[in-house]
Design a protein around this motif. Structure first.
Motif, PDB file in Angstrom:
ATOM      1  N   UNK A 188       0.855  -1.201   0.000  1.00 56.61           N
ATOM      2  CA  UNK A 188       0.000   0.000   0.000  1.00 56.61           C
ATOM      3  C   UNK A 188       0.886   1.244   0.000  1.00 56.61           C
ATOM      4  N   UNK A 189       0.669   2.158  -0.945  1.00 55.66           N
ATOM      5  CA  UNK A 189       1.496   3.373  -0.989  1.00 55.66           C
ATOM      6  C   UNK A 189       1.215   4.263   0.208  1.00 55.66           C
ATOM      7  N   UNK A 190       2.228   4.974   0.707  1.00 52.55           N
ATOM      8  CA  UNK A 190       2.004   5.861   1.867  1.00 52.55           C
ATOM      9  C   UNK A 190       1.069   6.997   1.519  1.00 52.55           C
ATOM     10  N   UNK A 191       0.311   7.436   2.538  1.00 53.83           N
ATOM     11  CA  UNK A 191      -0.606   8.557   2.335  1.00 53.83           C
ATOM     12  C   UNK A 191       0.194   9.843   2.129  1.00 53.83           C
ATOM     13  N   UNK A 192      -0.258  10.711   1.248  1.00 54.68           N
ATOM     14  CA  UNK A 192       0.469  11.970   1.030  1.00 54.68           C
ATOM     15  C   UNK A 192       0.461  12.820   2.282  1.00 54.68           C
ATOM     16  N   UNK A 193       1.543  13.551   2.486  1.00 51.94           N
ATOM     17  CA  UNK A 193       1.647  14.416   3.658  1.00 51.94           C
ATOM     18  C   UNK A 193       0.641  15.553   3.546  1.00 51.94           C
ATOM     19  N   UNK A 194       0.077  15.969   4.692  1.00 47.84           N
ATOM     20  CA  UNK A 194      -0.860  17.095   4.644  1.00 47.84           C
ATOM     21  C   UNK A 194      -0.164  18.359   4.173  1.00 47.84           C
ATOM     22  N   UNK A 195      -0.877  19.217   3.466  1.00 47.44           N
ATOM     23  CA  UNK A 195      -0.247  20.433   2.944  1.00 47.44           C
ATOM     24  C   UNK A 195       0.192  21.355   4.070  1.00 47.44           C
ATOM     25  N   UNK A 196       1.259  22.101   3.822  1.00 49.20           N
ATOM     26  CA  UNK A 196       1.745  23.037   4.811  1.00 49.20           C
ATOM     27  C   UNK A 196       0.943  24.324   4.815  1.00 49.20           C
ATOM     28  N   UNK A 197       1.317  25.217   5.735  1.00 46.83           N
ATOM     29  CA  UNK A 197       0.578  26.465   5.900  1.00 46.83           C
ATOM     30  C   UNK A 197       0.622  27.308   4.627  1.00 46.83           C
ATOM     31  N   UNK A 198       1.807  27.440   4.035  1.00 44.52           N
ATOM     32  CA  UNK A 198       1.918  28.270   2.829  1.00 44.52           C
ATOM     33  C   UNK A 198       1.085  27.693   1.682  1.00 44.52           C
ATOM     34  N   UNK A 199       1.055  26.366   1.572  1.00 40.46           N
ATOM     35  CA  UNK A 199       0.256  25.736   0.520  1.00 40.46           C
ATOM     36  C   UNK A 199      -1.230  25.994   0.747  1.00 40.46           C
ATOM     37  N   UNK A 200      -1.667  25.929   1.999  1.00 41.17           N
ATOM     38  CA  UNK A 200      -3.079  26.190   2.306  1.00 41.17           C
ATOM     39  C   UNK A 200      -3.432  27.652   2.038  1.00 41.17           C
ATOM     40  N   UNK A 201      -2.519  28.556   2.375  1.00 36.58           N
ATOM     41  CA  UNK A 201      -2.768  29.974   2.109  1.00 36.58           C
ATOM     42  C   UNK A 201      -2.843  30.248   0.609  1.00 36.58           C
ATOM     43  N   UNK A 202      -1.960  29.625  -0.140  1.00 43.83           N
ATOM     44  CA  UNK A 202      -1.984  29.788  -1.595  1.00 43.83           C
ATOM     45  C   UNK A 202      -3.283  29.237  -2.175  1.00 43.83           C
ATOM     46  N   UNK A 203      -3.710  28.086  -1.675  1.00 38.45           N
ATOM     47  CA  UNK A 203      -4.959  27.489  -2.146  1.00 38.45           C
ATOM     48  C   UNK A 203      -6.160  28.337  -1.749  1.00 38.45           C
ATOM     49  N   UNK A 204      -6.064  29.037  -0.616  1.00 36.56           N
ATOM     50  CA  UNK A 204      -7.155  29.907  -0.177  1.00 36.56           C
ATOM     51  C   UNK A 204      -7.421  31.008  -1.183  1.00 36.56           C
ATOM     52  N   UNK A 205      -6.370  31.448  -1.875  1.00 38.36           N
ATOM     53  CA  UNK A 205      -6.502  32.540  -2.833  1.00 38.36           C
ATOM     54  C   UNK A 205      -6.814  32.028  -4.235  1.00 38.36           C
ATOM     55  N   UNK A 206      -6.131  30.946  -4.632  1.00 35.04           N
ATOM     56  CA  UNK A 206      -6.311  30.450  -5.998  1.00 35.04           C
ATOM     57  C   UNK A 206      -7.601  29.652  -6.161  1.00 35.04           C
ATOM     58  N   UNK A 207      -7.909  28.784  -5.194  1.00 35.46           N
ATOM     59  CA  UNK A 207      -9.131  27.966  -5.266  1.00 35.46           C
ATOM     60  C   UNK A 207      -9.800  27.928  -3.888  1.00 35.46           C
ATOM     61  N   UNK A 208     -10.384  29.055  -3.456  1.00 37.38           N
ATOM     62  CA  UNK A 208     -10.927  29.131  -2.096  1.00 37.38           C
ATOM     63  C   UNK A 208     -12.057  28.142  -1.819  1.00 37.38           C
ATOM     64  N   UNK A 209     -12.875  27.858  -2.820  1.00 33.38           N
ATOM     65  CA  UNK A 209     -13.976  26.929  -2.599  1.00 33.38           C
ATOM     66  C   UNK A 209     -13.447  25.512  -2.368  1.00 33.38           C
ATOM     67  N   UNK A 210     -12.434  25.144  -3.099  1.00 31.35           N
ATOM     68  CA  UNK A 210     -11.801  23.837  -2.910  1.00 31.35           C
ATOM     69  C   UNK A 210     -11.148  23.748  -1.534  1.00 31.35           C
ATOM     70  N   UNK A 211     -10.509  24.837  -1.106  1.00 26.46           N
ATOM     71  CA  UNK A 211      -9.874  24.865   0.212  1.00 26.46           C
ATOM     72  C   UNK A 211     -10.918  24.741   1.311  1.00 26.46           C
TER      73      UNK A 211
END
Length: 200
Positions: free
Chosen positions: A1-24
């Protein structure tokens, strides 16, 4: 079984908040955090915000209450006021959205309002850097920051309530704004009245 991907970091979440806020917003709600945990996280956020404002503002937070009156708050009072404001905002958005057929819950609303505050802190840090390095662009940065916050808020509320149109999303925000204004007026009334009496 492949390992689960690491949770996104703070900067990645902040970037996603701006680029795709609904997805975030959907990602945050899928975490399924209980209300108690969300409240604890929001309290921690309010304390950190108060400490940051205290360091920048010399230990005091100044809140304008009229054209010529300012209310000075200490870090503890600032943290309490911020927590109450976020809680009232979450409650108002949840109730207003449900009145218009939305599905949002208070826990999710409070989580998203707390994250919006995180985005706001990041925006303030960027604005402060621009003010120091490129003062002529400070006004433009302020407008851009306001636009980012509104962009995130609209999409957060849309995802929270599962709205397919922006009409009900905007209507939810307008209803919530009226309720929040009334709530904050009642909350700050005991503090503003002495200022007004002293001014007279």
């Amino acid at each position: 079984m492949p390992p689960e991907p690491a949770p996104p970091g703070l900067l990645a979440l902040l970037r996603e908040s701006i680029t795709t806020p609904q997805k975030l917003a959907a990602r945050l709600m899928r975490w399924g955090l209980p209300l108690g945990t969300v409240v604890e996280l929001v309290v921690l956020l309010c304390v950190l915000d108060a400490l940051l404002v205290g360091m920048v503002g010399g230990g005091r937070f100044v809140l304008p209450v009229s054209e010529d009156e300012m209310l000075s708050l200490g870090p503890l009072a600032h943290a309490v006021l911020l927590f109450v404001s976020l809680t009232l905002s979450a409650g108002a958005i949840q109730v207003a959205g449900q009145m218009l057929g939305g599905r949002g819950r208070l826990t999710e609303a409070l989580l998203l309002m707390g994250w919006l505050e995180v985005v706001g802190l990041a925006v303030q840090v960027v604005q402060a850097l621009i003010l120091l390095l490129l003062p002529p662009l400070a006004g433009l940065a302020a407008l851009a920051g306001l636009g980012i916050m509104l962009w995130c808020l609209v999409h957060f509320v849309r995802e929270l309530h599962g709205f397919h149109s922006y009409g009900r999303t905007i209507a939810t925000l307008l209803l919530a704004l009226v309720a929040l204004a009334i709530g904050l007026t009642l909350l700050l009334g005991p503090f503003i009245a002495p200022l007004e009496a002293a001014h007279v």
